[in-house]
Design a protein around this motif. Structure first.
Motif, PDB file in Angstrom:
ATOM      1  N   PHE A 138       6.817 -12.589   7.515  1.00 30.70           N
ATOM      2  CA  PHE A 138       5.597 -12.306   6.761  1.00 30.70           C
ATOM      3  C   PHE A 138       4.566 -13.426   6.898  1.00 30.70           C
ATOM      4  CE2 PHE A 138       8.767  -9.651   4.727  1.00 30.70           C
ATOM      5  CZ  PHE A 138       8.092  -8.456   4.534  1.00 30.70           C
ATOM      6  N   ILE A 168       0.542 -13.026   7.716  1.00 29.40           N
ATOM      7  CA  ILE A 168       0.011 -11.681   7.464  1.00 29.40           C
ATOM      8  C   ILE A 168      -1.103 -11.707   6.419  1.00 29.40           C
ATOM      9  CG2 ILE A 168       0.588  -9.437   6.448  1.00 29.40           C
ATOM     10  CD1 ILE A 168       3.200  -9.505   7.928  1.00 29.40           C
ATOM     11  N   ARG A 169      -0.868 -12.396   5.304  1.00 28.23           N
ATOM     12  CA  ARG A 169      -1.886 -12.457   4.265  1.00 28.23           C
ATOM     13  C   ARG A 169      -3.146 -13.147   4.782  1.00 28.23           C
ATOM     14  NH1 ARG A 169      -1.058 -11.457  -0.937  1.00 28.23           N
ATOM     15  NH2 ARG A 169       1.197 -11.774  -0.714  1.00 28.23           N
ATOM     16  N   VAL A 175      -5.069 -10.624   7.158  1.00 28.22           N
ATOM     17  CA  VAL A 175      -5.791  -9.576   6.430  1.00 28.22           C
ATOM     18  C   VAL A 175      -6.976 -10.157   5.672  1.00 28.22           C
ATOM     19  CG1 VAL A 175      -5.609  -7.849   4.600  1.00 28.22           C
ATOM     20  CG2 VAL A 175      -3.751  -8.113   6.251  1.00 28.22           C
ATOM     21  N   THR A 214      -0.742  -1.637   9.363  1.00 28.91           N
ATOM     22  CA  THR A 214       0.617  -1.904   8.900  1.00 28.91           C
ATOM     23  C   THR A 214       0.638  -3.050   7.900  1.00 28.91           C
ATOM     24  OG1 THR A 214       1.531  -1.130  11.003  1.00 28.91           O
ATOM     25  CG2 THR A 214       2.948  -2.519   9.640  1.00 28.91           C
ATOM     26  N   CYS A 215      -0.146  -4.089   8.173  1.00 28.78           N
ATOM     27  CA  CYS A 215      -0.198  -5.239   7.268  1.00 28.78           C
ATOM     28  C   CYS A 215      -0.722  -4.839   5.893  1.00 28.78           C
ATOM     29  CB  CYS A 215      -1.088  -6.335   7.854  1.00 28.78           C
ATOM     30  SG  CYS A 215      -0.397  -7.150   9.306  1.00 28.78           S
ATOM     31  N   ARG A 216      -1.742  -4.015   5.867  1.00 30.67           N
ATOM     32  CA  ARG A 216      -2.288  -3.574   4.579  1.00 30.67           C
ATOM     33  C   ARG A 216      -1.224  -2.817   3.779  1.00 30.67           C
ATOM     34  NH1 ARG A 216      -7.631  -4.519   4.304  1.00 30.67           N
ATOM     35  NH2 ARG A 216      -8.965  -4.289   6.152  1.00 30.67           N
ATOM     36  N   LEU A 242       1.441  -5.308   2.422  1.00 34.31           N
ATOM     37  CA  LEU A 242       0.952  -6.105   1.296  1.00 34.31           C
ATOM     38  C   LEU A 242       0.785  -5.250   0.043  1.00 34.31           C
ATOM     39  CD1 LEU A 242      -1.701  -8.385   3.061  1.00 34.31           C
ATOM     40  CD2 LEU A 242       0.592  -9.011   2.262  1.00 34.31           C
TER      41      LEU A 242
END
Length: 303
Positions: free
Chosen positions: A5, A8-9, A12, A69-71, A74
Motif C-alpha cells: 500500500f 498509493i495515498r 491519489v 483501483t487505488c480509489r 482507499l
C-alpha cells in the motif's frame, strides 16, 4: 501498513490536488517525500504512473488504469475504519454512479439524492450517459443499464424492470404521410433515432415469435437525448421509437399515437456493480433503494 500500500495515498492525493507540493501540504509531509514515495511505488510496480514536468503532473495510460483501483482500495479502507469505529454498517464515502441520460435524470437521480439526505456521510458522484462503460476501469461503483447485458464475470446484475419500446407519431405527421401498416412501410417514412456513433441507425424490432433484432430505418433526424426525441415526435418531425415511461403521457393526451404495436420490443433494466467478497454498505443501500423505487414506481419500471 503492508508495503503493497506504500505510495498509493500519495499517488491519489497528488492527482487530486494537482501537484506534489499540494499533496504534501494535505498529507503533512514534504513535496520531496511525496515524489520519492510515488517513485518507489512505480519501481515496485515496474511501470511509470506519472509524466512529470516543472509545472504539472499528468498520468500515463498505466496510471489512469491504476488510479481507479487505488480509489476503490482507499474507499474500502476508509469504510472499514469507520465501521470499526462506529460498530455499525453505515454507508460512507463517495459513491460513483453512472445512469442512462434521460431515464436517470427523470427517475433515478432524484431518488438517489433523497437517499443521500438520510446518510450525511455518503457523497454522490452521478454521471449521465448512454454509452457502455468499464465500471472497474473508470472507478464506477454502480450503474443502471437499459438493454441486454454482456456476460461479465466480474460484475453482478439485478433486474429492476423493463421498458417497452413503442413506435409513435404525432397525428399531424400521420395525416401528412399516412399510417404505416407493416414493417416494410418504415422505409417510406421519416424516422427519428438516437445518435449512433458507429453503424447504421436502427430500431429494436420484435418479430412474431417475440425475438428482437435491430433493423435499419431511414433516419431523418438523429437526436441524442430522449426528451428531445419526444419533443421532435410531438412536433410531427417523424416516427420515433420511445420507451413507455417516456411516451405514456403523450399517448394518453393524444399528442402521439402508437403505430405498429406488434413490432414493440422490450428491454430489461438492470442495476450492476462490481463483484467483491464483501459488499460495501454504500453499494448495498443504493441497490436496496433502487429496488424499492422500482416497486413503488411500477408504472415507470414496467412501462
Amino acid at each position: 501498513m503492508n508495503e503493497n500500500f506504500d505510495g498509493i495515498r500519495e499517488f491519489v492525493t497528488a492527482i487530486d490536488s494537482g501537484s506534489f507540493s499540494a499533496a504534501a501540504e494535505e498529507l503533512g509531509v514534504t513535496g520531496s517525500a511525496v515524489g520519492k514515495s510515488i517513485s518507489r511505488l512505480e519501481k515496485r510496480l515496474g511501470v511509470q504512473l506519472l509524466h512529470r514536468t516543472t509545472r504539472r503532473i499528468d498520468m500515463t495510460t498505466a496510471g489512469e488504469t491504476f488510479l481507479a483501483t487505488c480509489r476503490r482500495v482507499l474507499a474500502e479502507l476508509h469504510e472499514a475504519e469507520a465501521l470499526l469505529a462506529t460498530g455499525r454498517q453505515q454507508p460512507i464515502g463517495r459513491m460513483r454512479v453512472d445512469l442512462p441520460t434521460t431515464f436517470g435524470r427523470r427517475h433515478i437521480a432524484p431518488a438517489l439524492l433523497r437517499m443521500a439526505q438520510r446518510y450525511p456521510r455518503l457523497d454522490l458522484s452521478i454521471s449521465l450517459q448512454d454509452r457502455p462503460i468499464d465500471l472497474v476501469g473508470e472507478g464506477v461503483d454502480l450503474a443502471v443499464r437499459i438493454g441486454l447485458l454482456d456476460d461479465f464475470t466480474d460484475l453482478v446484475a439485478r433486474k429492476l424492470g423493463h421498458q417497452r419500446m413503442t413506435i409513435c407519431a404525432a397525428p399531424a405527421y400521420l395525416e401528412r404521410h399516412g399510417m404505416p401498416e407493416s414493417i416494410d412501410d418504415l422505409s417510406k417514412h421519416d424516422c427519428l433515432v438516437g445518435w449512433q456513433r458507429f453503424g447504421q441507425p436502427g430500431w429494436l424490432i420484435a418479430d412474431n415469435g417475440g425475438k428482437t433484432a435491430y433493423r435499419d430505418v431511414r433516419a431523418r433526424h438523429e437526436l441524442t437525448d430522449g426528451d428531445t426525441l419526444l419533443m421532435a415526435s410531438i412536433a410531427g418531425c417523424g416516427l420515433a421509437q420511445l420507451p413507455g415511461w417516456l411516451s405514456m403521457e403523450a399517448l394518453a393526451t393524444g399528442q402521439l399515437r402508437e403505430v405498429l404495436p406488434e413490432l414493440s420490443a422490450t428491454m430489461p433494466i438492470h442495476v450492476i456493480w462490481q463483484k467483491t467478497r464483501h459488499l460495501q454498505p454504500k453499494v448495498q443501500v443504493t441497490v436496496e433503494e433502487l429496488e424499492t423505487l422500482a416497486t413503488a414506481e411500477a408504472a415507470v419500471f414496467r412501462a
